[in-house]
Every structure is written in C-alpha cells, then in structure tokens.
Design an enzyme around this catalytic site. Structure first.
Site, mmCIF file in Angstrom:
data_model
loop_
_atom_site.group_PDB
_atom_site.id
_atom_site.type_symbol
_atom_site.label_atom_id
_atom_site.label_comp_id
_atom_site.label_asym_id
_atom_site.label_seq_id
_atom_site.Cartn_x
_atom_site.Cartn_y
_atom_site.Cartn_z
ATOM 1 N N GLU A 1 0.831 -1.203 0.000
ATOM 2 C CA GLU A 1 0.000 0.000 0.000
ATOM 3 C C GLU A 1 0.866 1.253 0.000
ATOM 4 O O GLU A 1 0.560 2.233 -0.685
ATOM 5 C CB GLU A 1 -0.911 -0.010 1.228
ATOM 6 N N ARG A 2 1.949 1.228 0.749
ATOM 7 C CA ARG A 2 2.828 2.399 0.814
ATOM 8 C C ARG A 2 3.578 2.611 -0.497
ATOM 9 O O ARG A 2 3.846 3.743 -0.893
ATOM 10 C CB ARG A 2 3.769 2.257 2.008
#
Length: 394
Positions: free
Chosen positions: A259-260
């Site tokens: 996600e990052r």
C-alpha cells in the site's frame, strides 16, 4: 499543457516492458475518454460513477496482478504502477484503484480460501462490485491495535459492531474487508479480518445493521468517495473470515508495504507532473518584458525541483524492482511513502509559487494538485509513524 504532452520519465524505467507499455497507453486512453470528461461531475457529487469501474474492468485494467484463474490479468505490480502513474498524470483522484484493484484483491489472494478467491476476485476484476477496506476508526487511525470494532462469534458466524471512518470507496463499496477485534483483550493479537458483503443477495438492499454516511467534504480529492461505515450487529457467516482468527494484525502489517509503494508511485508521478507544468508556464509567462524562466530565481527553483524529481524516480523505480523480486522490506516501503509524499507536497508548493495568483485557482491544474497532495502524508500511516518504523531498524 495536457496530460498527453507531459513528459513520462517512467517510460524509460527497467520495469517498463513491452506489455507494461501497452497497459500505460490503454490506461492513458481510458482516463482521457472515460474519467477526465466527468471530473467535474464526480467532484460535485462526491464520488465517481460505478460505471467507470465496470468500464475499467471491461478493458482489463483491474486486478492486473491477480492470477488469470481468478479473473485477473496474470501480470505484476509493474502493470499496476503504469496504471497508477497514468491516473496521476491525468489528474484523476476519484477512482481509488489502489484500494479496489490492488490492496483488497491481494488480501483475498494471499489469505482467502479457494472459495473466497473464486467468488470475489472475478467480480472485483470485472468491476461488477466496488471494493474497500475498513481499518481506521474515529479513535484509532495509525494505532490500529486500539480499534474497538468487535466481531462476536455466534453459532454460525459472527456479528460485527463498530464504526469505521475515512474509508476510501466507502460510498460505492459493495464489499469491504473489515478489521475487527475477535479477542478484545489481546490488542493486535486479537484482530481478525472479514470479507463483508454489504448487499443482501435476496433483496439487493444493504445488509441489516449496516449504514454509511454521505461522502465527506474534503479539501482535495473531492471526487473520491470517503465515508464513515457503521456496523450494528451485522451478521456475517463463518466463511467470511479471511484466513485464521486473530491473525489480522499480522496480515495488515504484511500488506501495508505494498500500500505504501502505491502511494510512492503516485507521489513520484505528481512530482514529475508539477515540474513539467511549472517549466512550461515559466517559459510562456512574460514579466517585466521577459519570460519568467529568464529570472534566475525561477530557473534555480526549477533546477532544484527537477533534481528532486530525478532522485524520486530513481528511488521509486528501485522500490518497484525490489517489490517485483519479492525483496521490498517494510522499512524501505516506509521510507518511500514518507519521503516521496513529503517531496510531493514540497515540490508542488514550490511550483505553485511560480504561477503566482493563478496557482491558487482551480483553473490551473497545479492548484488542484496542491489540494489533492496533502492527504498523502496522512493516510496509509502518517509520515510521523513512518519515521518511527524506520527508526526501529536503525
């Protein structure tokens, strides 16, 4: 300068293979013909039309890194990165494809049963349903272990009670992965994940006990539906449990690196776009009988921002290469999310300054980019939390 005229440094990246380049071209056309013409409509209503997801599914742009046997494209994160980059260059923030097409599907693909994968993944890939993930609560943002949502076991399933907030895709969502405490006394060790079908298969209405708020009025990303989701003893069958009970926190930590990286990819594309727009404006704008670009201060600002853009591209490309090889660690992902989103906000601010008063209007893309960028330093773990995670590796 239009999206089609922007420079695309990522086209020279090692991960841009021939088929990924084709995805980039298809993505560019999708946003230009389907999404951008409806940008004002999406912003006014606070959410995109679901039809946009279905059209993306028809084109094969959803779940591209999910195996073909489950309706996906059988590709890699490189295909997803090309899509996210073109979305950023097109200026769209309404479709949260990172959540719908990458984050949620990979939770299901990694931890779901064969039955869950065969049922949900093809429907998400086609755009038949819109997906979301619900972690954040009014009193638990970055500190997920403090969540208070409960999933109480019953004879044939669970009843979920709690409130989730700032949920991307929340207004349009048909299915949501919900993080809830199955052992309230165990903090992180008592969290479980559930695939919650929000639509009653018989009536077509929302399931009993579930409600959602209206799209939130945000300073940026106004076309993206961010809402509060409320669960009041919502029943889910035992088959809704994703993986094993009380393993949710470990699942969340494992998937957060991806996600990052998604945010880092978008941040880098935004930096490059801001620099392109500012250079074009500085060379066109006349002041005191000469171009803005002829003033040393403007040239030096652009030189510094261009250097940041180059470093950002090299950094994010290295992260993508590592992710493709299965070698992207949580610390590096935290570094990418924190530093690149910080630079995104900084570079856009510096570029906006060169536009003067025009930069503060929404008639110029740089103004909207300024408003849209601010959330990047907050969601997926605030940047202060990223620094804490990095410090633990020192």
């Amino acid at each position: 300068m239009t999206a089609a005229q922007l420079n695309r440094p990522y086209m020279q990246s090692a991960w841009m293979t021939e088929d990924v380049t084709a995805v980039a071209a298809l993505s560019r056309d999708f946003f230009a013909t389907v999404v951008t013409p409806q940008a004002e409509k999406f912003a006014a209503q606070g959410h995109p039309d679901k039809e946009a997801y279905r059209r993306a599914g028809e084109l094969g742009l959803l779940c591209m890194s999910i195996p073909e046997e489950y309706g996906g494209g059988g590709g890699t994160f490189a295909h997803e990165a090309a899509l996210l980059t073109e979305q950023t260059l097109a200026g769209d923030t309404s479709l949260h494809l990172g959540v719908h097409s990458i984050i949620v599907p990979h939770y299901i693909n990694a931890y779901g049963s064969e039955e869950q994968k065969k049922y949900w993944l093809p429907r998400i890939a086609s755009g038949e349903v819109v997906a979301a993930i619900a972690m954040t609560e009014p009193g638990a943002g970055s500190d997920l272990q403090s969540m208070t949502t409960r999933a109480i076991r019953t004879a044939d399933g669970y009843r979920i009670t709690g409130e989730k907030t700032f949920i991307s895709n929340g207004y349009n969502a048909d299915v949501v992965i919900v993080a809830a405490k199955t052992d309230p006394e165990a903090r992180g060790a008592g969290i479980s994940l559930f695939i919650v079908d929000l639509v009653d298969p018989v009536t077509g209405d929302l399931v009993a006990g579930f409600s959602r708020g209206k799209p939130m009025h945000k300073i940026g990303q106004r076309g993206q539906d961010t809402t509060t989701l409320t669960f009041d003893e919502v029943f889910v069958p035992a088959s809704a449990l994703l993986g094993q009970e009380n393993t949710g926190f470990r699942q969340l930590k494992t998937q957060l690196a991806s996600e990052r990286l998604i945010l880092a990819v978008a941040a880098t594309a935004a930096i490059e776009k801001a620099v392109d727009l500012a250079i074009a404006y500085a060379k066109d704008r006349e002041m005191f009988g000469q171009r803005l670009f002829d003033f040393q201060n403007a040239r030096f600002e652009l030189a510094e921002c261009t250097t940041v853009a180059r470093v950002a591209r090299i950094f994010v490309d290295d992260c993508i290469d590592k992710h493709l090889a299965g070698e992207l660690d949580a610390t590096t992902a935290a570094m990418a999310k924190y530093w690149l989103s910080d630079q995104q906000c900084s570079v856009i601010d510096r570029c906006l300054q060169l536009f003067g008063g025009y930069g503060y209007t929404l008639e110029y893309p740089i103004g909207q980019m300024y408003a849209d960028a601010r959330i990047q330093r907050i969601y997926a773990g605030a940047n202060e939390v990223m620094k804490e995670l990095i410090s633990r590796s020192l």
